[in-house]
Enzyme design. Structure first.
Site, PDB file in Angstrom:
ATOM      1  N   VAL A   2      19.606  -8.543 -31.382  1.00 39.36           N
ATOM      2  CA  VAL A   2      20.267  -7.426 -32.057  1.00 39.36           C
ATOM      3  C   VAL A   2      21.434  -7.960 -32.875  1.00 39.36           C
ATOM      4  O   VAL A   2      22.235  -8.765 -32.391  1.00 39.36           O
ATOM      5  CB  VAL A   2      20.774  -6.371 -31.041  1.00 39.36           C
ATOM      6  CG1 VAL A   2      21.430  -5.203 -31.772  1.00 39.36           C
ATOM      7  CG2 VAL A   2      19.619  -5.872 -30.180  1.00 39.36           C
ATOM      8  N   ASP A  27      13.055   3.558 -18.454  1.00 36.32           N
ATOM      9  CA  ASP A  27      13.925   2.396 -18.302  1.00 36.32           C
ATOM     10  C   ASP A  27      15.398   2.816 -18.373  1.00 36.32           C
ATOM     11  O   ASP A  27      16.193   2.234 -19.117  1.00 36.32           O
ATOM     12  CB  ASP A  27      13.617   1.345 -19.374  1.00 36.32           C
ATOM     13  CG  ASP A  27      14.076  -0.058 -18.978  1.00 36.32           C
ATOM     14  OD1 ASP A  27      14.362  -0.267 -17.777  1.00 36.32           O
ATOM     15  OD2 ASP A  27      14.149  -0.928 -19.862  1.00 36.32           O
ATOM     16  N   PHE A  63      12.506  -9.426 -25.744  1.00 36.88           N
ATOM     17  CA  PHE A  63      11.646  -9.031 -26.846  1.00 36.88           C
ATOM     18  C   PHE A  63      12.376  -8.972 -28.182  1.00 36.88           C
ATOM     19  O   PHE A  63      11.761  -8.691 -29.203  1.00 36.88           O
ATOM     20  CB  PHE A  63      11.058  -7.629 -26.589  1.00 36.88           C
ATOM     21  CG  PHE A  63      10.092  -7.568 -25.445  1.00 36.88           C
ATOM     22  CD1 PHE A  63       9.635  -8.720 -24.824  1.00 36.88           C
ATOM     23  CD2 PHE A  63       9.635  -6.350 -24.983  1.00 36.88           C
ATOM     24  CE1 PHE A  63       8.745  -8.664 -23.771  1.00 36.88           C
ATOM     25  CE2 PHE A  63       8.733  -6.283 -23.923  1.00 36.88           C
ATOM     26  CZ  PHE A  63       8.288  -7.433 -23.319  1.00 36.88           C
TER      27      PHE A  63
END
Length: 424
Positions: free
Chosen positions: A111, A222, A108
């Site tokens: 970075v 998560d 998604f």
């Protein structure tokens, strides 16, 4: 009981699952934990593009997520105390999002390391337009506004520009990266292996961060080494709050015998998480604070052993997953074989043994038998003991039957029975 998943590539940790991707035509077998110790396995037929280690975000449609669809405008979340950055600021901080500044990539997002105008070193997560985009942005920004804790990754701000297609989150930069990157086999050897005091410090910091989330009635959903970030002092910071479930917003979806405000409340939601760190209830879309406890327990086993949760090891000629292997070694009082062979010598044997026991208690099939994160913190700090819980665990939980440990899809051969834990 059958679960639908996909082909597994155990040679790498793949990007996050995209619910809109084309289903794979092939099928194979994965193994999911199913016994009171969280150590036995059942077979699951695989038919969708999900891989072990990849974040599992299942949805029948974008409308089920209640998320952004291409025809809908994306509304800006509440800014609160967070700064709203401009596209120009972030491009300047990353040299126009240069590849040389990229430090990580997921399904998604990408970075980047950035340097703001005031000299602040930051990590900039650039999100892709995805059906879950609004949920991720909202959860990250909301939690960033609510919390400032030494063991949670600080969120400084965000950028939302429909004109430029920019959806970005800004965090404090963590010099030592993720715990996963330091344990992962085949990674750069620039940094020495973690010694036991450092691993214990990381475990305590992570436990404190998760416990604080639970105090605020937030389920992370998560918990795994990839979401535990480490600063220059190896202080643990829990990150990636995109899947966070805010319990007070789900009171009407609570499924429990007591009050929705109780500690043991369960909540129904879309199935989300990472295979290997999800308990059985999570696969049915049912979550509680004990879901995070399970993920923490599996993380502890990785932290101690230096192995991934789905790696297999041979014990007396039988192929076992990480949790089953730890359970068997503990039963035979051979827990020292679990210790990462890369760990420098001189570790405290008693502390390591107790931490292994905590990990096994945290990964029990029955969530009610797992300790709360607050108890895990006190145990790791040496303030309380879990002897009674451990005695109950030994009385109730037996070594899983070998007939249930069919994991041929993980490995085609079984090395000699004398093989012990190896490096990642």
């Amino acid at each position: 009981m059958t679960f639908k998943f996909s082909t597994i590539d155990l040679t790498k940790d793949p990007p996050d699952f995209d619910p809109q991707s084309t289903p794979a035509s092939r099928s194979s077998t994965i193994c999911l934990p199913l016994n009171p110790a969280g150590c036995s396995f059942i077979k699951a037929t695989t038919s969708c593009q999900v891989a072990a280690g990849a974040s599992l975000r299942l949805a029948n449609s974008a409308s089920k997520f209640g998320c952004w669809r291409p025809s809908e405008p994306i509304q800006c979340p509440e800014e609160g105390r967070l700064k709203r950055f401009t596209v120009r600021e972030l491009k300047g901080a990353t040299n126009n999002f240069s590849e040389t500044k990229k430090v990580g990539k997921g399904g998604f997002s990408c970075v980047y390391e950035g340097l703001l105008g005031d000299g602040s070193r930051v990590a900039i997560k650039r999100l892709t337009r995805h059906p879950a985009l609004v949920l991720i942005l909202r959860a990250e920004v909301k939690l960033g506004n609510m919390i400032w804790h030494r063991n949670l990754l600080p969120v400084h701000g965000f950028c939302l520009s429909s004109k430029h297609g920019e959806y970005t989150l800004v965090y404090t930069f963590m010099v030592n990266g993720s715990l996963d990157s330091l344990l992962l086999r085949g990674q750069s050897t620039e940094k020495p292996p973690l010694d036991w005091p450092t691993r214990k410090k990381i475990a305590i910091g992570a436990a404190r961060g998760i416990s604080h989330l639970h105090d605020l009635r937030i389920i992370h959903r998560d918990i795994k080494p990839a979401n535990i970030l480490l600063n220059e002092d190896f202080e643990a910071h829990i990150g990636d709050f995109g899947l966070a479930l805010f319990m007070d917003e789900y009171k009407e979806k609570a499924v429990c015998e007591g009050e929705p405000n109780g500690e043991d409340a369960y909540f129904r939601s879309s199935t989300m998480g990472t295979i290997g760190y999800m308990d059985l209830a999570s696969f049915t879309g049912t979550y509680s604070v004990k879901s995070d406890v399970y993920g923490f327990g599996m993380t502890l086993l990785e932290l101690i052993s230096g192995r991934r949760v789905w790696e297999t090891t041979c014990l007396d000629g039988n192929e076992l997953g990480l949790c089953a292997w730890a359970h068997a070694l503990s039963e035979n009082e051979q827990w020292e074989r679990l210790v990462d062979t890369n760990m420098p010598s001189g570790y405290n044997e008693s502390e390591v043994e107790k931490t292994v026991r905590l990990a096994l208690l945290c990964t029990q099939l029955d969530p009610k038998k797992r300790p709360y994160m607050a108890e895990a913190v006190l145990f790791l700090e040496g303030i309380i003991g879990l002897e009674k819980r451990w005695e109950e665990y030994q009385l109730e939980d037996e070594l899983p039957g070998l007939d249930n440990l069919s994991i041929s899809s993980y490995s085609s051969s079984c090395p000699s029975k004398d093989e012990s834990s190896g490096p990642r």
